[in-house]
Write a protein that holds these residues in place. Structure first.
Motif, short mmCIF file in Angstrom:
data_model
loop_
_atom_site.label_atom_id
_atom_site.label_comp_id
_atom_site.label_asym_id
_atom_site.label_seq_id
_atom_site.Cartn_x
_atom_site.Cartn_y
_atom_site.Cartn_z
N GLY A 26 0.83 -1.19 0.00
CA GLY A 26 0.00 0.00 0.00
C GLY A 26 0.87 1.24 0.00
O GLY A 26 2.04 1.19 0.38
N ARG A 27 0.28 2.35 -0.43
CA ARG A 27 1.00 3.63 -0.41
C ARG A 27 0.34 4.53 0.64
O ARG A 27 -0.88 4.67 0.66
N GLY A 49 -4.87 0.16 -3.88
CA GLY A 49 -5.31 -0.04 -5.25
C GLY A 49 -6.79 -0.37 -5.33
O GLY A 49 -7.48 -0.47 -4.32
N PRO A 50 -7.30 -0.56 -6.56
CA PRO A 50 -8.74 -0.71 -6.77
C PRO A 50 -9.36 -1.95 -6.14
O PRO A 50 -10.52 -1.92 -5.73
N GLU A 51 -8.63 -3.04 -6.00
CA GLU A 51 -9.20 -4.27 -5.45
C GLU A 51 -9.52 -4.14 -3.95
O GLU A 51 -10.56 -4.60 -3.49
N ILE A 52 -8.64 -3.48 -3.21
CA ILE A 52 -8.79 -3.37 -1.75
C ILE A 52 -9.23 -1.97 -1.33
O ILE A 52 -9.99 -1.81 -0.39
N GLY A 53 -8.75 -0.96 -2.03
CA GLY A 53 -9.12 0.42 -1.71
C GLY A 53 -8.29 1.03 -0.60
O GLY A 53 -7.20 0.55 -0.28
N GLU A 54 -8.83 2.07 0.01
CA GLU A 54 -8.14 2.79 1.07
C GLU A 54 -8.48 2.17 2.43
O GLU A 54 -9.63 1.86 2.71
N LYS A 55 -7.46 2.02 3.27
CA LYS A 55 -7.62 1.49 4.62
C LYS A 55 -6.86 2.40 5.59
O LYS A 55 -5.95 3.11 5.21
N ARG A 73 5.16 6.96 0.64
CA ARG A 73 5.98 5.76 0.87
C ARG A 73 5.15 4.49 0.67
O ARG A 73 4.03 4.40 1.14
N GLN A 74 5.72 3.50 -0.01
CA GLN A 74 5.07 2.19 -0.13
C GLN A 74 5.52 1.31 1.03
O GLN A 74 6.70 1.28 1.38
N VAL A 75 4.55 0.62 1.63
CA VAL A 75 4.81 -0.26 2.77
C VAL A 75 4.05 -1.56 2.59
O VAL A 75 3.10 -1.65 1.80
N LEU A 76 4.44 -2.56 3.36
CA LEU A 76 3.72 -3.82 3.40
C LEU A 76 2.81 -3.82 4.62
O LEU A 76 3.19 -3.34 5.69
N ASP A 113 9.36 0.91 -6.68
CA ASP A 113 7.94 1.19 -6.77
C ASP A 113 7.26 0.02 -7.48
O ASP A 113 7.73 -0.44 -8.53
N VAL A 114 6.19 -0.49 -6.88
CA VAL A 114 5.46 -1.63 -7.44
C VAL A 114 3.98 -1.32 -7.47
O VAL A 114 3.53 -0.39 -6.79
#
Length: 121
Positions: A26-27, A49-55, A73-76, A113-114
């Motif tokens: 997620g970003r 992204g579109p499958e999960i959305g914002e959390k 920042r992108q994180v897991l 970036d992924v």
């Protein structure tokens, strides 16, 4: 003669168990101080992204990060834990990190970036 360090016996899981764990990229789109938390923390908004959305999440990461440095920042994060009440907010995902030498959280993220929502495998 020195004593060898004791090794911890780790519980083993099956690959099928591992496949149930949804660790996604997620970003961070927004971060702000969370003064109502018992320990110093930030409120985070993450786009998966579109499958999960914002959390949303609460994270005790104030030692190494500022809200401004976190945005973009992108994180897991583990996205399939049940939501949890943290102070006055609901934390929907668990942002992942590892401890530094003093036990403070260092975030885990991809080295490049992924695409958002990508699953760890």
């Amino acid at each position: 003669m020195t004593d060898a360090p004791q090794q911890t016996t780790l519980a083993q899981i099956s690959y099928a168990d591992f496949e149930k764990v949804e660790i996604r990229v997620g970003r961070i789109t927004r971060a702000e101080a969370y003064p109502e938390a018992r320990k110093p923390a930030y409120k985070l908004w993450l786009d998966f992204g579109p499958e999960i959305g914002e959390k949303r999440s609460s994270a005790q990461i104030t030692k190494h990060y500022t809200p401004e440095a976190l945005v973009g920042r992108q994180v897991l994060a583990m996205v399939n834990f049940p939501a949890r009440q943290i102070g006055k907010m609901i934390s929907e995902v668990l942002v992942l990190g590892v401890p530094d030498a003093t036990g403070e959280v260092v975030l885990i993220g991809p080295g490049h970036d992924v695409p958002l929502g990508g699953k760890l495998f």
